[in-house]
Design an enzyme around this catalytic site. Structure first.
Site, mmCIF file in Angstrom:
data_model
loop_
_atom_site.group_PDB
_atom_site.id
_atom_site.type_symbol
_atom_site.label_atom_id
_atom_site.label_comp_id
_atom_site.label_asym_id
_atom_site.label_seq_id
_atom_site.Cartn_x
_atom_site.Cartn_y
_atom_site.Cartn_z
ATOM 1 N N THR A 187 0.664 -1.236 0.029
ATOM 2 C CA THR A 187 0.152 0.033 -0.048
ATOM 3 C C THR A 187 0.937 1.100 -0.086
ATOM 4 O O THR A 187 2.002 1.138 0.069
ATOM 5 C CB THR A 187 -0.931 0.257 1.539
ATOM 6 N N LYS A 226 8.679 0.417 4.413
ATOM 7 C CA LYS A 226 9.754 0.509 5.255
ATOM 8 C C LYS A 226 9.088 0.636 6.722
ATOM 9 O O LYS A 226 9.672 0.468 7.859
ATOM 10 C CB LYS A 226 10.707 1.854 5.053
ATOM 11 N N GLU A 234 12.386 -7.916 2.354
ATOM 12 C CA GLU A 234 13.820 -7.689 1.489
ATOM 13 C C GLU A 234 13.860 -6.435 0.906
ATOM 14 O O GLU A 234 15.149 -5.603 0.878
ATOM 15 C CB GLU A 234 14.127 -8.728 0.534
ATOM 16 N N GLU A 264 11.021 13.105 -6.068
ATOM 17 C CA GLU A 264 9.688 13.281 -5.805
ATOM 18 C C GLU A 264 9.466 14.832 -6.167
ATOM 19 O O GLU A 264 10.495 15.778 -5.953
ATOM 20 C CB GLU A 264 8.939 13.003 -4.670
ATOM 21 N N ASP A 316 14.885 9.132 4.406
ATOM 22 C CA ASP A 316 14.668 7.776 3.557
ATOM 23 C C ASP A 316 15.713 7.038 4.283
ATOM 24 O O ASP A 316 15.529 5.775 4.738
ATOM 25 C CB ASP A 316 14.558 8.089 2.236
ATOM 26 N N LYS A 352 16.045 3.356 6.669
ATOM 27 C CA LYS A 352 16.718 2.347 6.386
ATOM 28 C C LYS A 352 17.786 1.992 7.305
ATOM 29 O O LYS A 352 18.215 0.778 7.581
ATOM 30 C CB LYS A 352 17.381 2.438 4.981
#
Length: 346
Positions: free
Chosen positions: A101, A130, A154, A214, A225, A229
């Site tokens: 989603t 994430k 993954e 973006e 971001d 991670k």
């Protein structure tokens, strides 16, 4: 007995996985013993359809491409339309939920609730979101284990490049005491363009024109971001429950062309580095621009490429590079997890 798959979300990534499943059905069965049926799709924009006996994947994809609405799938016996995501998770006969989603990375929703609902019913989940891993890893991993469910994610760090599975499986037996990497292709592309003489603003504009950035690039250029991670790497590889918001984070938006060119003159390069370090039992992480020597392996990574370097006590430094985004690559990351689910979660 075939694996029964439900897609929660059916945008570009979900459709790409469906295409891979259609094209590679014979190979996946012969090579890996993976037999499957797509039984449901639920998408907030494209509607929902459920067929306990299995949907025709090609017909499903054609319906979406032609109409933008899965509920235009031809009526047939047993077909149910209109379920929301939780009805699909709870009421369908799917045993694997593909959770792709559009999710708010700050809250991890609705993906966290989707994962929780699936695990509570003993259903396995594969996802590229994430949020659930960065924000709720401990809770969800424990719930999945208690219910005997598989959780594959993954694609959350480097898309189809196996940044998570490789250190856990291939590098087994090593103590990985530091992980550092270029985990955001947008910022790396911008810095590479600035090395060619562009200003930050012009480099960002080109990244947006090429689809790397973006319209609102904040998550990339401010390092958010990469910070999520880093939290995933900390929780999963280092087994340390660091929260994303507790990881110091600095982006590249204030960097100037002069800084970048000055570094080049001194045989150095700027890169946005996510770093997770273990010192005894303490694990720390950071995301910030770092000045690297030109011969540093991460300095040589250019453009939108991602790279990650594992410092191992036995194997030494091991570096992995590859695409960190892209529809095919991200769809492939889901396929990796699906194959491992079929092999018993190994």
């Amino acid at each position: 007995m075939p694996t029964k798959i439900a897609f929660i979300g059916f945008g570009g990534v979900g459709q790409t996985l469906a295409e891979l499943l259609s094209k590679q059905r014979e190979d996946l069965s012969e090579k890996y013993g993976l037999n499957y049926e797509v039984v449901a799709v639920s998408d907030v924009m494209k509607g929902a359809v459920y067929q306990p006996k299995g949907l025709n994947i090609n017909r499903l994809l054609e319906t979406v491409k032609e109409t933008g609405n899965v509920e235009k799938y031809p009526d047939e016996e047993g077909l149910i339309k209109g379920w929301d995501s939780f009805d699909t998770i709870n009421k369908s006969n799917a045993n694997v939920i593909v959770e792709v989603t559009f999710t708010d990375v700050k809250t991890g929703q609705p993906a966290i609730d989707h994962c929780r609902a699936a695990f509570e019913r003993g259903k396995s989940v594969i996802t590229t979101n994430k949020g659930p891993v960065a924000l709720a890893y401990r809770e969800l991993a424990q719930l999945a284990e208690e219910k005997g469910a598989f959780w594959g994610f993954e694609g959350t760090v480097m898309s189809g490049t196996p940044a998570l599975r490789m250190p856990i499986t291939t590098l087994i037996g090593n103590n990985i005491y530091e992980i550092k990497g270029i985990l955001n292709g947008t910022t790396n592309y911008i810095l590479t363009e600035m090395e060619k003489g562009k200003s930050y603003e012009k480099a960002l504009k080109k990244a947006q024109e090429l689809g790397y950035a973006e319209a609102d690039p904040t998550s990339d250029v401010e390092g958010y971001d990469a910070r999520y991670k880093a939290a995933i790497l900390s929780n999963y590889i280092m087994e340390a429950p660091l929260a994303a918001e507790d990881i110091p984070c600095e982006g590249i938006s204030s960097m100037t062309e002069e800084q970048v060119q000055e570094a080049l003159k001194n045989k150095k390069k700027w890169r946005l580095i996510a770093r997770v370090k273990k010192d005894g039992k303490e694990v720390t992480a950071s995301v910030k621009p770092e000045l690297l020597d030109a011969d540093d392996p991460l300095a040589g990574v250019t453009g939108a490429t991602n790279a990650i370097l594992y410092e191992c006590d036995l194997a030494g430094p091991i570096m992995l590079t590859g695409a960190g985004a892209g529809l095919v690559e991200t769809g492939y990351s889901l396929l990796i997890d699906l194959i491992h689910f079929g092999k018993g979660g190994q």
